[in-house]
Design an enzyme around this catalytic site. Structure first.
Site, PDB file in Angstrom:
ATOM      1  CD  GLU A 314      -3.014  -1.130   2.253  1.00 59.41           C
ATOM      2  OE1 GLU A 314      -2.735  -0.583   3.332  1.00 59.41           O
ATOM      3  OE2 GLU A 314      -4.103  -1.683   2.030  1.00 59.41           O
ATOM      4  CG  ASP A 389      -7.641  -5.685   5.332  1.00 65.55           C
ATOM      5  OD1 ASP A 389      -7.224  -5.667   6.500  1.00 65.55           O
ATOM      6  OD2 ASP A 389      -7.759  -4.670   4.629  1.00 65.55           O
ATOM      7  CD  GLU A 417     -10.072  -1.427   8.018  1.00 71.67           C
ATOM      8  OE1 GLU A 417      -9.172  -1.916   8.727  1.00 71.67           O
ATOM      9  OE2 GLU A 417      -9.904  -1.129   6.823  1.00 71.67           O
TER      10      GLU A 417
HETATM   11  O1  GCW Z   1      -7.149  -3.040   6.748  1.00 71.77           O
HETATM   12  C1  GCW Z   1      -6.356  -2.283   5.880  1.00 71.77           C
HETATM   13  C2  GCW Z   1      -6.751  -0.899   6.213  1.00 71.77           C
HETATM   14  C3  GCW Z   1      -5.637   0.102   6.143  1.00 71.77           C
HETATM   15  C4  GCW Z   1      -4.449  -0.452   6.913  1.00 71.77           C
HETATM   16  C5  GCW Z   1      -4.009  -1.744   6.254  1.00 71.77           C
HETATM   17  C6  GCW Z   1      -2.891  -2.430   7.019  1.00 71.77           C
HETATM   18  C7  GCW Z   1      -2.892   0.730   8.276  1.00 71.77           C
HETATM   19  O2  GCW Z   1      -7.828  -0.531   5.405  1.00 71.77           O
HETATM   20  O3  GCW Z   1      -6.101   1.287   6.691  1.00 71.77           O
HETATM   21  O4  GCW Z   1      -3.390   0.458   7.014  1.00 71.77           O
HETATM   22  O5  GCW Z   1      -5.058  -2.650   6.211  1.00 71.77           O
HETATM   23  O6  GCW Z   1      -3.198  -3.279   7.826  1.00 71.77           O
HETATM   24  O7  GCW Z   1      -1.738  -2.104   6.808  1.00 71.77           O
END
Ligand code: GCW
Length: 701
Positions: A314, A389, A417
C-alpha cells in the site's frame, strides 16, 4: 424494576431521574471502564469485609506506589469503607502485595522458587498466615506481576467470587501482549472511530496528559505490556530526535505500569530522515544508520521494545524497492536492535501497487514461506488472523503452521474497521476464539493456531500477539460503550487464550455494568450472538469484502474501485450461474496453502463448513445446502436471520431499562437502533443485488 418506574424512565429526561428516585447523581459515562470499584451491596460485601482489613505494600518504587494506590482505591471503593494502608501485617486480613525484593514480609514466606518459575509477570495469590494471622498475599518475582496479581484479586471481588480459600498461580501464555496504534503524528487515527489520538504530541515531552496514565493503568489491569505508538503507515519523522524525546516521555509514564513502548518504522528513513542516497538494506551506510538510530533510541528509552514494519505494501517503501527480500530488510533492523534486546515485527500483510493478484489472499504465503529460517532470531513475522483483511469471517491465515522456524505474531483488529466501526455492537472474543482454536494440522491433529502463537507447538519462548487498538480521545475511550469489551477481551485472551468468550463477557459485564443476574444474562447473550448476527446480515456463508471505501455500508455492486482487489465484485464473483470465489484446486488453489486433511476438506464443497463455503467455492444458485435449502434460499435466510437477531437486540436492551444508569443506557439504545436499521439495509441491498444474478424469487420466510 417496577412497571411504574419503567414508565417514568421513558418519559423523563434521564438526568432528572436519579434525583426523583432518590439515587445518587453521578456521571456514568463509561470513562471508568471496568475499573469502577463502586460499593458492593451490604450482603455481598460482608464476607470481603471480614477477610480484608488493610493494604500492606512495602516497596517504595513508582510501581509499588501504583500497586498500593490501586489496592487502596479498589478495596475501599468495593467495600464501601476506607481500607487503611499499613506497613505491617499486624491485623488479621492484611492484603500483602509485592515481590521478595521489595518486601521483607514476602521474602519471609520462602516462595522464591515458585515465583521464579512463574516469571516476573506471573504471580501467586494465596490466603495464608503471616505471623500467625490470616492474610491475603499477592506475590510475584517482578513488580509487573505484583500489579497484575492485584488486579486479579480486585477482579475476584468485583465479580463476586469468594476469596476465602484463594490459591492462584498465574503466568501469561504469550510474552509480548501488544496494542498496535494506527495513530498519525497529526492526531488522526487510521481506522479509528473513537475520537483522536491519545498521544498529545504537541505538548510532549513537557506535559504528559493524566489520561495517559489512565490508559497505561487500564492496560495493566488486563495484562497488556506493550504499545506500538504510531501508525504502520509510518512517517519517518517519528524516528527524529524531536519525536524520540516525546516517545521517551511516554515510555517513562507507562513504565511503572509494565507497558513498554515500540515504534513503527518507515524503512526509507535513512534516506527520508537521514541524508543517505539509498535505503537499501544491504548498503553498509544504511546498516550503520540503523545502528546509530538504535543507539540513540536506547539512550533515551532503555527498555524500548522494537520496531513494527509495514514494507512494500500500500505504497510503503521496502527492501523490494532495491531487489532485496523481506528477510534482508528485516535483518538489518534486527541487527541494529539486537545488542539492546529489541525485536523487529515485520508484517506479512503485503500486496503490490502495480500488480493485482489473481487471488490476493495467496500473496503473503508465497512471499514469506520461502523465507522461513532466513530471519534473525529477534525477528517476528506478524500476520493478520486471516489472509485477506480483518473481514467478519475468514479462515485462519495459512502462514500459521507454515513457518516453523520463525516466530509469528498474530495481529487481531480490535477497532471494528469492517465490523460496524463504533456503531454496531459486535463482541469480538468469539471470533478470536474461533481463530485461536482453529486446528492447522501443522504437526498433526491438535496443532491449533494458539499453540503456534504461544510457542507450545515448537517449544518457543519468543512469542507475541498484537491487537489494533480501538482507543481514542472519546470520553468513553472506544466510541461504543460496549466496544470496551473488545479491548478488555483482547487483553484477557492475550494473557490466557484458554479463557472462553463467555467467561470474559461475564467478567466484563459485572465489572463495567452491573452484577444483577438479569443484566449479566441479557448482555452476555447479546454479546455472544453479536458476531454471528453481524456475519449473517452482512457477509454470510463465507462472503467477504462486500463494501466500498468507507468499509461500513453495504456495497456489493462495487466494481470500479481504483484497483480490482479493492472492489466487492472481485471477491463475490456473482453471475447468473452462482456465487463465490473458487479457491479450490480447480480454481485459484489457495486451499492448498493449508495442511491436509484441512485442504482436502475445504476443497470439497460437500465437506467444507458452510461458514466458509463461498470463501472457497463458487456454487450454483440451486446447490443444496445442509439445511435442505438451495444456496439462494439459504443466502436470503441468513440475511433475514441476522437482521432479525439484531432487531431483538432492541427489545432485549430495553428490558434492562432502570437496571442501568441512564446515560449509558441511552447511549447504547441509540447505537442499537442504528445497528438494527443498518442491518435491514444490508439485507435489502445484498438480497436485491444478488437477486439480479440469481433471478429467483425470495423465499417467503
Ligand atoms: O485493513 C487495511 C486498512 C488500512 C491499513 C491496512 C494495514 C494501516 O484498510 O487502513 O493500514 O489494512 O493493515 O496495513
Amino acid at each position: 424494576m417496577k412497571s411504574s418506574t419503567r414508565c417514568l424512565t421513558r418519559m423523563l429526561p434521564f438526568f432528572l431521574l436519579p434525583a426523583i428516585l432518590g439515587l445518587p447523581v453521578r456521571a456514568e459515562d463509561g470513562h471508568r471502564l471496568w475499573l469502577r470499584y463502586d460499593a458492593l451491596d451490604d450482603a455481598a460485601r460482608d464476607p470481603y469485609r471480614r477477610s480484608v482489613s488493610a493494604v500492606v505494600v512495602q516497596g517504595q518504587s513508582p510501581a509499588a506506589r501504583i500497586l498500593r494506590d490501586e489496592l487502596k482505591q479498589g478495596l475501599s471503593g468495593l467495600l464501601g469503607e476506607p481500607v487503611p494502608v499499613s506497613n505491617k501485617a499486624s491485623s488479621p486480613g492484611a492484603v500483602l502485595a509485592g515481590t521478595p525484593d521489595n518486601s521483607p514480609l514476602i521474602a519471609s514466606l520462602g516462595w522464591e522458587k515458585e515465583l521464579r518459575r512463574l516469571g516476573p509477570e506471573g504471580y501467586l495469590i494465596r490466603r495464608t498466615e503471616i505471623q500467625g494471622r490470616p492474610a491475603n498475599v499477592i506475590a510475584s518475582a517482578g513488580e509487573s506481576g505484583a500489579l497484575y496479581g492485584a488486579f486479579h484479586f480486585l477482579r475476584l471481588i468485583q465479580t463476586g467470587q469468594s476469596i476465602e480459600r484463594l490459591d492462584v498461580a498465574e503466568r501469561p501464555r504469550i510474552a509480548r501482549r501488544l496494542l498496535n496504534h494506527w495513530d498519525n503524528l497529526d492526531g488522526s487515527i487510521e481506522r479509528g472511530y473513537a475520537g483522536t489520538s491519545l498521544w498529545n504530541w504537541a505538548e510532549l515531552p513537557g506535559r504528559v496528559d493524566g489520561r495517559l496514565l489512565d490508559y497505561a493503568r487500564a492496560n495493566a489491569s488486563i495484562g497488556i505490556n506493550g504499545a506500538v505508538l504510531n501508525n504502520v503507515n509510518a512517517r519517518p519523522e517519528s524516528l527524529s530526535a524531536e519525536y524520540l524525546k516525546k516517545t521517551a516521555a511516554l515510555a517513562d509514564a507507562f513504565r511503572p505500569y509494565g507497558v513498554r513502548v515500540y515504534l513503527s518504522a518507515n524503512v526509507a528513513a535513512p534516506k527520508l530522515l537521514g541524508d543517505l542516497p539509498t535505503a537499501d538494506p544491504l548498503d553498509p551506510d544504511v546498516a550503520r544508520w540503523w545502528r546509530d538510530k538504535a543507539n540513540e533510541i536506547y539512550a533515551l528509552v532503555p527498555d524500548f521494545g522494537g520496531f513494527l514494519v509495514k514494507a512494500n505494501c500500500e505504497g510503503q517503501p521496502g527492501p523490494q524497492d532495491y531487489g532485496r527480500t523481506h528477510a534482508e530488510g528485516a535483518n538489518v533492523l534486527a541487527d541494529a536492535l539486537s545488542p539492546h534486546g529489541g525485536v523487529v515485527m515485520w508484517r506479512a500483510f503485503v500486496y503490490y501497487k502495480d500488480d493485482v493478484d489473481d487471488d490476493r489472499v495467496k500473496r503473503a504465503y508465497g512471499e514469506f514461506v520461502p523465507l522461513d529460517g532466513l530471519f534473525r532470531p529477534n525477528v517476528f513475522v506478524q500476520a493478520k488472523n486471516g489472509p485477506l483483511d480483518f473481514q467478519p469471517r475468514e479462515p485462519f491465515h495459512p502462514l500459521f503452521g507454515a513457518m516453523p522456524r520463525t516466530p509469528l505474531i498474530a495481529e487481531l483488529q480490535i477497532t471494528q474497521e469492517y465490523l460496524g466501526q463504533s456503531t454496531h455492537l459486535v463482541y469480538l472474543a468469539t471470533m478470536w476464539k474461533e481463530f485461536l482454536d482453529a486446528d492447522t494440522f501443522a504437526g498433526g491433529p491438535g496443532s491449533e493456531v494458539a499453540k503456534i502463537v504461544d510457542g507450545a507447538l515448537d517449544g518457543r519462548e519468543t512469542t507475541g500477539i498484537a491487537g489494533v487498538a480501538n482507543t481514542g480521545s472519546d470520553r468513553n475511550w472506544c466510541g461504543h460503550p460496549m466496544a470496551q469489551a473488545n479491548w478488555y477481551a483482547y487483553g484477557r485472551l492475550a494473557w490466557d487464550h484458554r479463557l472462553t468468550a463467555e467467561e470474559i463477557a461475564g467478567e466484563w459485564i459485572r465489572m463495567t455494568w452491573s452484577r444483577d443476574p438479569e443484566v449479566v444474562a441479557t448482555m452476555r447473550k447479546m454479546m455472544l450472538d453479536s458476531r454471528e448476527a453481524f456475519v449473517d446480515y452482512t457477509m454470510p456463508l463465507g462472503l467477504h469484502h462486500l463494501i466500498g471505501g468507507d468499509h461500513y455500508a453495504p456495497m456489493p455492486e462495487n466494481d470500479t474501485a481504483p484497483r480490482a482487489d479493492w472492489t466487492a465484485a472481485y471477491y463475490h464473483r456473482a453471475n447468473v450461474q452462482g456465487l463465490g470465489f473458487d479457491r479450490t484446486r480447480g480454481g485459484s488453489g489457495a486451499v492448498d496453502q493449508y495442511h491436509r486433511p484441512l485442504s482436502d476438506l475445504w476443497n470439497d464443497p460437500a465437506a467444507c463448513p458452510e461458514e466458509l463455503l463461498l470463501w472457497f467455492h463458487q456454487r450454483p444458485w440451486d446447490a443444496r445446502l445442509r439445511s435442505g435449502r438451495t444456496l439462494w434460499e439459504e443466502l436470503c435466510h441468513r440475511y433475514g436471520k441476522g437482521a432479525e437477531r439484531v432487531s431483538r437486540f432492541e427489545q432485549e436492551w430495553r428490558s434492562l431499562a432502570g437496571k442501568i444508569d441512564e446515560e449509558r443506557f441511552l447511549a447504547v439504545e441509540r447505537k442499537i437502533r442504528q445497528q438494527a436499521s443498518d442491518a435491514r439495509d444490508w439485507r435489502e441491498k445484498c438480497v436485491t443485488y444478488f437477486q439480479s444474478f440469481s433471478r429467483r424469487p425470495c423465499p417467503k420466510d
